[in-house]
Design an enzyme around this catalytic site. Structure first.
Site, PDB file in Angstrom:
ATOM      1  N   GLY A   1      -3.756   2.552  -3.043  1.00  0.00           N
ATOM      2  CA  GLY A   1      -3.307   2.714  -1.489  1.00  0.00           C
ATOM      3  C   GLY A   1      -2.977   3.812  -1.153  1.00  0.00           C
ATOM      4  O   GLY A   1      -2.119   4.193  -0.533  1.00  0.00           O
ATOM      5  N   HIS A   2      -4.587   3.836  -0.423  1.00  0.00           N
ATOM      6  CA  HIS A   2      -4.509   4.883   0.152  1.00  0.00           C
ATOM      7  C   HIS A   2      -5.459   4.358   1.405  1.00  0.00           C
ATOM      8  O   HIS A   2      -6.773   5.186   1.335  1.00  0.00           O
ATOM      9  CB  HIS A   2      -4.884   6.493  -0.404  1.00  0.00           C
ATOM     10  CG  HIS A   2      -4.933   8.017   0.660  1.00  0.00           C
ATOM     11  ND1 HIS A   2      -6.369   8.348   1.644  1.00  0.00           N
ATOM     12  CD2 HIS A   2      -4.287   8.186   0.897  1.00  0.00           C
ATOM     13  CE1 HIS A   2      -5.718   9.138   2.179  1.00  0.00           C
ATOM     14  NE2 HIS A   2      -4.552   9.246   1.420  1.00  0.00           N
ATOM     15  N   PHE A   3      -5.650   3.768   2.043  1.00  0.00           N
ATOM     16  CA  PHE A   3      -4.543   3.102   2.750  1.00  0.00           C
ATOM     17  C   PHE A   3      -4.594   1.903   2.857  1.00  0.00           C
ATOM     18  O   PHE A   3      -5.613   1.034   2.590  1.00  0.00           O
ATOM     19  CB  PHE A   3      -3.846   3.848   3.953  1.00  0.00           C
ATOM     20  CG  PHE A   3      -3.710   5.117   4.913  1.00  0.00           C
ATOM     21  CD1 PHE A   3      -1.970   5.587   4.318  1.00  0.00           C
ATOM     22  CD2 PHE A   3      -4.733   5.795   5.242  1.00  0.00           C
ATOM     23  CE1 PHE A   3      -2.271   6.871   4.384  1.00  0.00           C
ATOM     24  CE2 PHE A   3      -4.847   7.440   5.541  1.00  0.00           C
ATOM     25  CZ  PHE A   3      -3.212   7.565   4.429  1.00  0.00           C
TER      26      PHE A   3
END
Length: 84
Positions: free
Chosen positions: A30-32
């Protein structure tokens, strides 16, 4: 947050750690999406934890006044952490 894979540890007055950033490590989720990078706050946390491992109890971390990261760090890279 789990520590990264440590490939090599060198003890002593200024310990060194060779760290491999496994692409599947939790910090990249999720990053990124589509362009994962290692968050700076995670790098600081790992340095604190490995510093405590190398030097013993260092007390409570209270913050940083200034910090500048020189490069973006991606999954699959190997990093050198030198502590003094």
């Amino acid at each position: 947050m789990p520590l990264p894979k440590i490939l090599k540890r060198t003890a002593g007055e200024e310990p060194n750690f060779t760290i491999f950033l496994e692409p599947e490590h939790l910090v990249f989720q999720g990053h990124f999406p589509g362009n994962p990078i290692l968050p700076g706050v995670v790098q600081v946390e790992w340095a604190i934890r490995l510093g405590a491992e190398a030097f013993g109890d260092l007390g409570t971390f209270r913050g940083l006044e200034r910090l500048k990261f020189q490069e973006i760090t991606h999954p699959g890279e190997t990093l050198e952490l030198r502590l003094a």
